[in-house]
Design a protein around this motif. Structure first.
Motif, PDB file in Angstrom:
ATOM      1  N   ASN A 128       0.816  -1.040   0.167  1.00 36.66           N
ATOM      2  CA  ASN A 128      -0.037   0.006   0.095  1.00 36.66           C
ATOM      3  C   ASN A 128       0.771   1.403  -0.128  1.00 36.66           C
ATOM      4  OD1 ASN A 128      -1.427   2.169   2.127  1.00 36.66           O
ATOM      5  ND2 ASN A 128      -3.082   1.185   0.764  1.00 36.66           N
ATOM      6  N   TRP A 181       1.336   4.398  -2.880  1.00 35.03           N
ATOM      7  CA  TRP A 181       1.298   5.913  -2.651  1.00 35.03           C
ATOM      8  C   TRP A 181       2.506   6.576  -3.143  1.00 35.03           C
ATOM      9  CZ3 TRP A 181      -2.934   8.807  -1.892  1.00 35.03           C
ATOM     10  CH2 TRP A 181      -3.762   8.186  -1.236  1.00 35.03           C
ATOM     11  N   THR A 202      -8.074  11.566   5.513  1.00 30.62           N
ATOM     12  CA  THR A 202      -7.700  10.267   4.892  1.00 30.62           C
ATOM     13  C   THR A 202      -8.729  10.030   3.629  1.00 30.62           C
ATOM     14  OG1 THR A 202      -7.066   9.170   6.737  1.00 30.62           O
ATOM     15  CG2 THR A 202      -7.469   7.843   4.924  1.00 30.62           C
ATOM     16  N   ASP A 236      -7.794  12.345   0.867  1.00 29.98           N
ATOM     17  CA  ASP A 236      -6.681  11.837   0.108  1.00 29.98           C
ATOM     18  C   ASP A 236      -7.009  10.808  -0.805  1.00 29.98           C
ATOM     19  OD1 ASP A 236      -4.758  13.388   1.052  1.00 29.98           O
ATOM     20  OD2 ASP A 236      -4.420  12.316   2.829  1.00 29.98           O
ATOM     21  N   LEU A 237      -7.735   9.760  -0.577  1.00 30.29           N
ATOM     22  CA  LEU A 237      -8.198   8.747  -1.543  1.00 30.29           C
ATOM     23  C   LEU A 237      -9.142   9.041  -2.553  1.00 30.29           C
ATOM     24  CD1 LEU A 237      -9.184   6.198   1.462  1.00 30.29           C
ATOM     25  CD2 LEU A 237      -7.271   5.859   0.105  1.00 30.29           C
ATOM     26  N   GLU A 259      -6.958  10.913  -4.973  1.00 30.69           N
ATOM     27  CA  GLU A 259      -6.164   9.830  -5.607  1.00 30.69           C
ATOM     28  C   GLU A 259      -7.036   9.239  -6.845  1.00 30.69           C
ATOM     29  OE1 GLU A 259      -2.831   7.656  -6.773  1.00 30.69           O
ATOM     30  OE2 GLU A 259      -2.948   9.386  -5.623  1.00 30.69           O
TER      31      GLU A 259
END
Length: 307
Positions: free
Chosen positions: A59, A63, A144, A147-148, A151
């Motif tokens: 993981n 990133w 979080t 961020d996901l 992405e």
């Protein structure tokens, strides 16, 4: 043992260096070399992220790879394969002692990505590493999720830029249909994008009789922003067709003059959707994406304990 696994920023420079020779490497090859570099055992590699769906080290490498690509330091010549770019080689030629989020800010591609997704001066992921002890669990979770989502939006935008302009035009028509325009009827949408289409890439009928139409213009730009001339041409095309509503969508951004031109239009109502909003809408309406994981956050049911 979990603390022995490096954070994604610590992996950046070693990963870039292992690609320095210019050869293309798969994720598994990169993982093996990095695991050896950081002296990670098979037990380390078995440690999972909290959801249990992926290895923690894998993981974090993912990133790392993502941020190196955002900065233009590496590229994906094909799916699942990574290769250093000339920008990456030039950076390594300076003999850097470190490469972390702060250093990525010097690269134009990373700056462009930040502009697209309106990131603050320091990315939210960097902030999480420095202030997570000061944040509540809810704040950490929200950061979080952001961020996901960013992405995912980045990957989606990259895919749209990689595909043909015809694919992109069909994509935006499908998106508008999912949003409720055209009543989800196949015959309600028309794809007109071709040479000599007078600047119209699609038509969405808002009613069954076709009395109210929305005309679409879709521009698949990789870097250039959409300027005022493109908007004026679109307005002119709408006027020629005798329609008053238009949607202009792009994978890029709109210049300030383009936004002003659309705002100044009196006879035609023009809606502008840039790359950021486009991906947000696609994610919201589940076009080109799928649910990877669902997490339920529970709280105490106070009513249950009332006597």
């Amino acid at each position: 043992m979990k603390n022995d696994i490096p954070d994604f920023q610590s992996i950046m420079l070693p990963m870039l260096k292992l690609l320095e020779d210019g050869s293309s490497r798969t994720l598994n090859e990169v993982m093996k070399i990095l695991a050896d570099y950081f002296k990670l055992s098979q037990e380390h590699l078995k440690i999972k992220v909290p959801s249990g769906q992926m290895g923690l080290f894998r993981n974090r490498v993912g990133w790392t790879r993502s941020y190196l690509k955002k900065a233009g330091l590496i590229q994906y010549p094909e799916r699942g394969v990574y290769q250093i770019t000339q920008i990456g080689k030039d950076f390594l030629a300076t003999n850097p002692s470190k490469l972390r989020m702060k250093q990525l800010e010097q690269f134009p591609d990373y700056q462009e990505w930040r502009k697209t997704f309106n990131e603050a001066d320091t990315s939210s992921k960097q902030k999480n590493y420095t202030t997570s002890e000061e944040q509540t669990p809810e704040e950490v979770l929200a950061a979080t999720v952001k961020d996901l989502k960013n992405e995912l939006a980045t990957e989606l935008l990259d895919k749209l830029k990689e595909n043909s302009f015809q694919y992109f035009e069909n994509f935006v028509i499908q998106l508008l249909q999912k949003m409720g325009y055209g009543e989800f009827r196949e015959e309600a949408s028309q794809h007109t994008g071709k040479t000599g289409d007078d600047g119209i890439d699609g038509i969405i009928s808002q009613d069954r009789l076709g009395l109210e139409n929305v005309y679409i213009q879709a521009k698949r730009f990789t870097n250039n922003s959409v300027g005022s001339p493109e908007i004026r041409n679109f307005i002119g095309s709408l006027a020629l067709q005798g329609v008053t509503k238009g949607v202009f969508l792009t994978t890029s951004r709109f210049s300030s003059s383009a936004i002003q031109t659309a705002s100044d239009s009196k006879q035609q109502k023009i809606v502008l959707i840039d790359g950021k909003e486009l991906t947000e809408l696609a994610i919201e309406y589940n076009l080109g994406v799928q649910i990877a994981e669902t997490i339920n956050i529970k709280k105490i049911d106070l009513d249950y304990f009332e006597e």
